[in-house]
Design an enzyme around this catalytic site. Sequence first.
Site, PDB file in Angstrom:
ATOM      1  N   CYS A 279      44.853  68.393 -24.106  1.00  0.00           N
ATOM      2  CA  CYS A 279      44.263  69.726 -24.264  1.00  0.00           C
ATOM      3  C   CYS A 279      43.858  70.285 -22.907  1.00  0.00           C
ATOM      4  CB  CYS A 279      43.028  69.673 -25.165  1.00  0.00           C
ATOM      5  SG  CYS A 279      43.318  69.107 -26.846  1.00  0.00           S
TER       6      CYS A 279
ATOM      7  N   CYS B 161      39.880  65.618 -25.020  1.00  0.00           N
ATOM      8  CA  CYS B 161      41.336  65.522 -25.195  1.00  0.00           C
ATOM      9  C   CYS B 161      42.056  65.836 -23.884  1.00  0.00           C
ATOM     10  CB  CYS B 161      41.765  66.482 -26.304  1.00  0.00           C
ATOM     11  SG  CYS B 161      43.541  66.708 -26.467  1.00  0.00           S
TER      12      CYS B 161
END
Length: 191
Positions: free
Chosen positions: A40, A37
Amino acid sequence: MADSPYIVEVTAENFQSVILEGSMQQPVLIDFWASWCQPCQALMPLLARLAEEYKGKFILAKINTEEQQEIAAHFQIRSIPTLMIFREKIIIFSQPGALPESAFKQLVDRAGELDMDEVRKQIAEEQRARAQVEAQTAQRTSDFIVGLFEVSDPNNEAMGNTITARELLDSGAAGRTLETLVRRSRELGDG
């Protein structure tokens, strides 16, 4: 990151101590993330820096959703990053996505200042209201189902089945009750 006392990788084994017990001491900011991600990965340095800057005012709990799928499923994580704050075993904030640094700081400051007795009182009021709505819905469902049965049996020749329907409803088996009533009303109509 691994050497910081303010940043913890959470697993099923340490969830209780880090999140639940830890939130009794200070807010615990949970970051649900995954290695693939990109948002993230962009968020991690900011959260780590803030955890160090706040020096224990909150604990940053990192939960890798790929490795800790049971925890992610329990919290119904559908999007990452997702951030949550626990305080005194209560989720006081939950939101997918990132926030600007100033919003994080404000969030952490407010989390520590919350009157948790007031939060618990609000939760109890919401639970009472929800229980009342559920009870009213169950009563309306019961009345509706019994009404359907009575329409299909206007002479109340099968009154014993109405009692059975109420008993099933009282047991929380409304779905099965409706199926049973539909089947029985068809049987009565054919008979």
